[in-house]
Design a protein around this motif. Structure first.
Motif, PDB file in Angstrom:
ATOM      1  N   GLU A 251      22.925  -2.996  27.328  1.00  0.00           N
ATOM      2  CA  GLU A 251      22.831  -2.952  28.787  1.00  0.00           C
ATOM      3  C   GLU A 251      22.829  -1.502  29.270  1.00  0.00           C
ATOM      4  O   GLU A 251      22.095  -1.126  30.186  1.00  0.00           O
ATOM      5  CB  GLU A 251      23.999  -3.713  29.419  1.00  0.00           C
ATOM      6  CG  GLU A 251      23.851  -5.224  29.373  1.00  0.00           C
ATOM      7  CD  GLU A 251      24.995  -5.915  30.082  1.00  0.00           C
ATOM      8  OE1 GLU A 251      25.869  -5.219  30.632  1.00  0.00           O
ATOM      9  OE2 GLU A 251      25.014  -7.163  30.086  1.00  0.00           O
ATOM     10  N   ARG A 252      23.650  -0.690  28.635  1.00  0.00           N
ATOM     11  CA  ARG A 252      23.734   0.712  29.063  1.00  0.00           C
ATOM     12  C   ARG A 252      22.441   1.476  28.786  1.00  0.00           C
ATOM     13  O   ARG A 252      22.097   2.406  29.518  1.00  0.00           O
ATOM     14  CB  ARG A 252      24.895   1.408  28.360  1.00  0.00           C
ATOM     15  CG  ARG A 252      26.248   0.989  28.899  1.00  0.00           C
ATOM     16  CD  ARG A 252      27.318   1.982  28.492  1.00  0.00           C
ATOM     17  NE  ARG A 252      28.603   1.665  29.077  1.00  0.00           N
ATOM     18  CZ  ARG A 252      29.629   2.517  29.145  1.00  0.00           C
ATOM     19  NH1 ARG A 252      29.482   3.744  28.664  1.00  0.00           N
ATOM     20  NH2 ARG A 252      30.762   2.156  29.674  1.00  0.00           N
ATOM     21  N   THR A 253      21.733   1.084  27.731  1.00  0.00           N
ATOM     22  CA  THR A 253      20.459   1.765  27.482  1.00  0.00           C
ATOM     23  C   THR A 253      19.474   1.488  28.613  1.00  0.00           C
ATOM     24  O   THR A 253      18.675   2.356  28.973  1.00  0.00           O
ATOM     25  CB  THR A 253      19.844   1.323  26.146  1.00  0.00           C
ATOM     26  OG1 THR A 253      19.467  -0.048  26.220  1.00  0.00           O
ATOM     27  CG2 THR A 253      20.802   1.532  24.998  1.00  0.00           C
ATOM     28  N   PHE A 254      19.534   0.273  29.153  1.00  0.00           N
ATOM     29  CA  PHE A 254      18.677  -0.047  30.301  1.00  0.00           C
ATOM     30  C   PHE A 254      19.233   0.573  31.578  1.00  0.00           C
ATOM     31  O   PHE A 254      18.485   1.017  32.458  1.00  0.00           O
ATOM     32  CB  PHE A 254      18.551  -1.562  30.458  1.00  0.00           C
ATOM     33  CG  PHE A 254      17.775  -2.229  29.353  1.00  0.00           C
ATOM     34  CD1 PHE A 254      16.476  -1.854  29.066  1.00  0.00           C
ATOM     35  CD2 PHE A 254      18.336  -3.242  28.600  1.00  0.00           C
ATOM     36  CE1 PHE A 254      15.757  -2.468  28.048  1.00  0.00           C
ATOM     37  CE2 PHE A 254      17.633  -3.870  27.571  1.00  0.00           C
ATOM     38  CZ  PHE A 254      16.341  -3.472  27.301  1.00  0.00           C
ATOM     39  N   THR A 255      20.565   0.603  31.700  1.00  0.00           N
ATOM     40  CA  THR A 255      21.181   1.183  32.898  1.00  0.00           C
ATOM     41  C   THR A 255      20.809   2.660  33.042  1.00  0.00           C
ATOM     42  O   THR A 255      20.577   3.159  34.154  1.00  0.00           O
ATOM     43  CB  THR A 255      22.710   1.041  32.824  1.00  0.00           C
ATOM     44  OG1 THR A 255      23.039  -0.333  32.700  1.00  0.00           O
ATOM     45  CG2 THR A 255      23.372   1.607  34.067  1.00  0.00           C
ATOM     46  N   ALA A 256      20.757   3.342  31.911  1.00  0.00           N
ATOM     47  CA  ALA A 256      20.396   4.766  31.953  1.00  0.00           C
ATOM     48  C   ALA A 256      19.011   4.962  32.558  1.00  0.00           C
ATOM     49  O   ALA A 256      18.768   5.915  33.306  1.00  0.00           O
ATOM     50  CB  ALA A 256      20.451   5.357  30.538  1.00  0.00           C
ATOM     51  N   ARG A 257      18.095   4.043  32.243  1.00  0.00           N
ATOM     52  CA  ARG A 257      16.742   4.142  32.811  1.00  0.00           C
ATOM     53  C   ARG A 257      16.752   3.831  34.311  1.00  0.00           C
ATOM     54  O   ARG A 257      16.025   4.441  35.095  1.00  0.00           O
ATOM     55  CB  ARG A 257      15.804   3.193  32.095  1.00  0.00           C
ATOM     56  CG  ARG A 257      15.674   3.450  30.606  1.00  0.00           C
ATOM     57  CD  ARG A 257      14.694   2.502  29.974  1.00  0.00           C
ATOM     58  NE  ARG A 257      14.916   2.388  28.549  1.00  0.00           N
ATOM     59  CZ  ARG A 257      14.222   1.598  27.750  1.00  0.00           C
ATOM     60  NH1 ARG A 257      13.234   0.871  28.245  1.00  0.00           N
ATOM     61  NH2 ARG A 257      14.496   1.532  26.464  1.00  0.00           N
TER      62      ARG A 257
END
Length: 914
Positions: A251-257
């Motif tokens: 989820e955090r990898t997508f949140t960073a985007r």
């Protein structure tokens, strides 16, 4: 990319490919694909869909959406919309139920199982034109009513060119628990993981590569996204000193985007994530309101470039993107988004109500009223779980204590109906913390008793509930009856003691309703069948002579008849509502009615009819989530197996006992011990038989039951005589004898009179046997044959073989006709000992059929079409055709017209009781 995502999935691909091939060949099946987020479920199913499409199979898709998991039938609506052209061709009741369920008409759904049958018929009709593949994506976010329907359909796919594949996270196995086969998707092996990582991120250093492989743990999405995150500005999240759970890391990898996107883009994406499968126009309008400036579709461009959505629409690349958007926003931003959506969704009251509630932090009676109305609409569509969620949230938003108590108790009642026992306890505790009115205290007490507190409650509490029920019935008779029913459950299933039972019976006498009201008749029968037996029998007889449209009432009357020892009357009463219950889709009540039918047939010795009813009852009790009733059916199966000498008797008895012992469910335990006693008696294990049966008569034993023991009196006496326990049996008879003058209960009268003959001195026995014959009702042939067998044995032992042979022959013929093989064999052995030849009975061709095949054959013999039979049995017409094709060779027939002759005429559950 799709090929890379499917590395290492050869076996799972073969399973889905085989299902698709089945549809091409003309049959079908269903499966649930379970696995962790990112494990490759959707990619696997996408390949199956591509294979299906290339084979000429039509592919339909319904997607679960987190924000709509409490909107009743939202998922079903997606599926039905794609087949809307076929709705008008459905049978009338099914068409009306389906249209009501998906909101095409503002009418109440008669029963969700009728909706399930309508969906099955709709899909079956469509599959007859072209094979179908139905994909249910993100089933873990599907509303419960839709999942109930999809589970209903999935269990019944057999002979139609139809395949259903559902995809869900491994934390939600609702469809698997509902009986749909499960395919677990495990992490990739180390070897395959390395192959995939090298394909998507070649040239990694050895240390980074090993670290990524370890943290990805065989998850394909992680193997794809973590390297990308490592290269991005947010790459710090990919390799942290203290690893987060994988799902949160992804989820955090997508949140960073998300954090790098323009404000307008983030707003539209957040609204899309919260709006489920809402339209682009809804999201853009809400974004404009939220940002106080115009927002157009161009705002999505950066999201496409960031790999968060696909194409020009609002299809998220992966469900975790929704979660990422939710977590990336602050609480204030989420509330503002929900508030904007509530305005944009004018005219869609259910979705609007949930968004308004989500935008509210404190008490808000308007939002609570809207959710209360949503709960009412959900119930009209059969969405009990959705209504429960709406009422629970409405209670949280309610400030007035009285209104909050009402909503909490209504929610508790719904939780009870849907089997959510843990939720019931929580809601009851919250309600009881408030200052409840007398009415609400009664409602809370009723929920607590029905929940199962009868199993460990006190007799005083049961009596107090009964008194409270009378008080409330003065203003609300139906509520009062329902509360008194809860008190009765303690009397029947538990052991509150005679004083409590007398107070409950007295309360029933004071209820301000007609004495012949089925609820009241059943109440008297269950809590005081001896003291009120005469009045109950008279009322039941009157009811039998009247036409009735009260299906639940007839089922209650049938149960009352069994309890007062009149199984033949029970069979007739319960037979009346069967067709209506099937037509209305009331499968929960149908399961109870079939349980009564099976129990009555077991006591009547009518094995074939009993097995037929028990088999369907077992299936429906599982289907409708009634575990206590399912245990009762297994106990009845043990009874039937004992009567026909089937060694499965102990298997069924053990299953029933295992389910009933933890809660001390006395009726189930009593039937189990009676079945064991019957089996041992017919096998000549008389000491064992007495030991089993004596438990039903021992007040200190968990299997003791004050009423069901009446059905075991004669067997107790016979096993006692043959195991040198006659004095113990005489003591029990002395205890029961005073009841004979108080009640006309046939089971008790028959049992006592035969027991006296069995226990009497030889020179006094004959008139007692004749009196026992006179006591048997004309509609109880098994009991008459039972007395004939005992009399024949006595005559033979007293050197009157010629007279014994005639009596024993009569007994054997009845046992043979009923299928009571264990008793037939006893009669045959006695006949041989008396000097008469008695060859074994040739097996009947009908006995080769499964219970389902027999039921189909009976209905076909009555002239019903495959479609009409499917409506009765809740299967597709093509499945009916398959059953007929299988049974014709077994019966030696070639056409439907021959079935009536082979079956000796169409038989119903209530037939052959005389």
């Amino acid at each position: 990319m799709r090929r890379r995502a499917l590395l290492g999935r050869d076996e799972e691909r073969r399973v889905l490919a085989a299902l698709v091939d089945q549809a091409v060949a003309g049959s079908g099946g269903a499966v649930v694909v379970l696995g962790a987020p990112g494990i490759g479920k959707s990619a696997l199913v996408a390949e199956a869909a591509a294979q299906a499409a290339s084979s000429g199979i039509r592919v339909l898709t319904a997607v679960g959406v987190e924000s709509e998991e409490h909107v009743a039938c939202a998922g079903l609506h997606q599926l039905v919309h794609q087949l809307r052209d076929g709705i008008d061709a459905l049978p009338g009741p099914q068409r009306a139920a389906l249209r009501a369920a998906v909101g095409l008409v503002d009418e109440a759904v008669p029963d969700l199982y009728l909706v399930g049958l309508a969906a099955l018929t709709l899909l079956s009709d469509a599959a007859a034109k072209a094979p179908l593949l139905v994909i249910v994506e993100d089933a873990h976010w599907m509303d419960q009513a839709s999942l109930d329907v999809f589970g209903f359909v999935g269990r019944r796919i057999e002979s139609d060119p139809l395949v259903m594949v559902a995809v869900a996270r491994d934390t939600d196995d609702r469809l698997g628990c509902a009986g749909v086969p499960v395919l677990h998707l495990e992490p990739l092996t180390d070897e395959v993981s390395g192959e995939l990582l090298d394909a998507v991120a070649p040239g990694l250093g050895q240390h980074v590569r090993q670290r990524l492989l370890a943290e990805a743990a065989g998850n394909p999405l992680a193997l794809t996204e973590l390297p990308a995150a490592l290269r991005s500005v947010g790459g710090v999240y990919a390799l942290t000193p203290a690893p987060l759970p994988l799902t949160e890391r992804l989820e955090r990898t997508f949140t960073a985007r998300v954090s790098r996107l323009p404000v307008d883009t983030r707003a539209v994406l957040l609204l899309a994530a919260l709006n489920g499968d809402g339209t682009m126009d809804e999201c853009l309008a809400a974004a404009a309101r939220m940002l106080a400036r115009p927002v157009d579709v161009g705002a999505l461009g950066p999201a496409v470039g960031a790999g968060l959505v696909e194409g020009r629409g609002m299809a998220f690349r992966h469900p975790l993107v929704r979660s990422a958007l939710h977590h990336a926003a602050s609480a204030a931003e989420r509330q503002a988004a929900h508030a904007a959506l509530a305005v944009a969704l004018e005219g869609q009251p259910d979705r609007q109500a949930w968004h308004r509630a989500a935008a509210t932090a404190g008490p808000d009676e308007r939002a609570a009223r809207d959710l209360d109305s949503t709960a009412g609409r959900a119930l009209r569509r059969g969405g009990v779980a959705a209504a429960l969620a709406a009422l629970t949230r409405a209670a949280e938003l309610t400030e007035d204590p009285s209104a909050r108590a009402d909503r909490l108790l209504r929610a508790a009642e719904l939780a009870l109906e849907s089997g959510r026992v843990d939720v019931v306890a929580h809601l009851l505790a919250r309600a009881r913390s408030l200052d409840l009115s007398v009415r609400d205290r009664g409602r809370a007490a009723w929920v607590a008793v029905v929940r199962g507190e009868w199993a460990r409650g006190e007799g005083v509490a049961t009596a107090e509930l009964a008194e409270l029920a009378v008080e409330i019935a003065a203003g609300e008779p139906l509520l009062g009856l329902r509360m008194l029913w809860g008190a009765m459950l303690h009397c029947y299933y538990g052991e509150p003691g005679p004083a409590a039972r007398q107070r409950v019976a007295a309360a029933a006498d004071r209820m301000p309703v007609d004495a012949d009201t089925p609820y009241l008749v059943a109440l008297r029968a269950y809590c005081a069948p001896v003291e009120r037996g005469q009045a109950v029998m008279e009322s039941l007889t009157r009811q039998l002579d009247r036409s009735s449209e009260d299906t639940e009432g007839d089922q209650l009357l049938g149960g009352a008849a069994v309890t007062v020892g009149a199984p033949a009357l029970a069979s007739r009463l319960t037979a009346r509502p069967m067709d209506a219950l099937r037509a209305q889709g009331q499968l929960s009540i149908l399961a109870r009615a079939l349980c009564v039918q099976a129990g009555a047939a077991a006591r009547l010795g009518n094995v074939r009819a009993g097995q037929l009813a028990a088999e369907e009852a077992a299936e429906l009790t599982r289907e409708t989530g009634q575990p206590l009733l399912h245990a009762m059916v297994n106990a009845i199966r043990a009874q039937l197996a004992a009567v026909c000498g089937d060694p499965q008797a102990e298997v069924w008895a053990a299953k029933a006992e295992g389910a009933a012992l933890p809660g001390g469910v006395r009726p189930v335990l009593a039937i189990v011990q009676t079945a064991r006693g019957h089996a041992a008696l017919c096998q000549g294990r008389y000491g064992d038989a007495f030991g089993h049966l004596h438990r039903v008569f021992d007040p200190a034993d968990p299997a003791f039951h004050p009423w069901l023991r009446f059905y075991a009196v004669a067997e107790l006496a016979e096993s006692a005589v043959r195991s040198e326990s006659a004095e113990a049996a005489r003591a029990i008879l002395a205890e029961l004898a005073p009841l004979e003058v108080l009640t006309p209960v046939p089971a008790l009268l028959c049992g006592l009179r035969l027991a006296r003959a069995l226990l009497s001195p030889p020179d006094l026995a004959e008139p007692l046997y004749r009196a026992a014959l006179d006591a048997v009702p004309a509609d109880w042939p098994f009991e008459r044959a039972r007395v004939h067998l005992a009399l024949g044995e006595w005559l033979r032992r007293n050197r009157r073989p010629a007279e014994s042979r005639a009596v024993l022959q009569a007994a054997r013929e009845v046992f043979d006709a009923l299928g009571a093989s264990a008793w037939s064999e006893r009669a045959r052995q006695e006949l041989r000992t008396a000097g008469a030849s008695s060859p074994g009975q040739d097996p009947d061709a009908v006995d080769q059929l499964t219970p389902t095949e027999l039921h189909v054959a009976q209905l076909a013999a009555q002239g019903l079409t495959n479609r009409e039979i499917g409506e009765r049995l809740y299967v597709s017409p093509r499945t009916v055709s398959t059953h007929l094709q299988r049974m014709f060779p077994k019966l030696g027939v070639t056409s439907r017209g021959e079935l009536a002759t082979v079956l000796r005429g169409p038989m119903t559950y209530a037939e052959d009781v005389v």
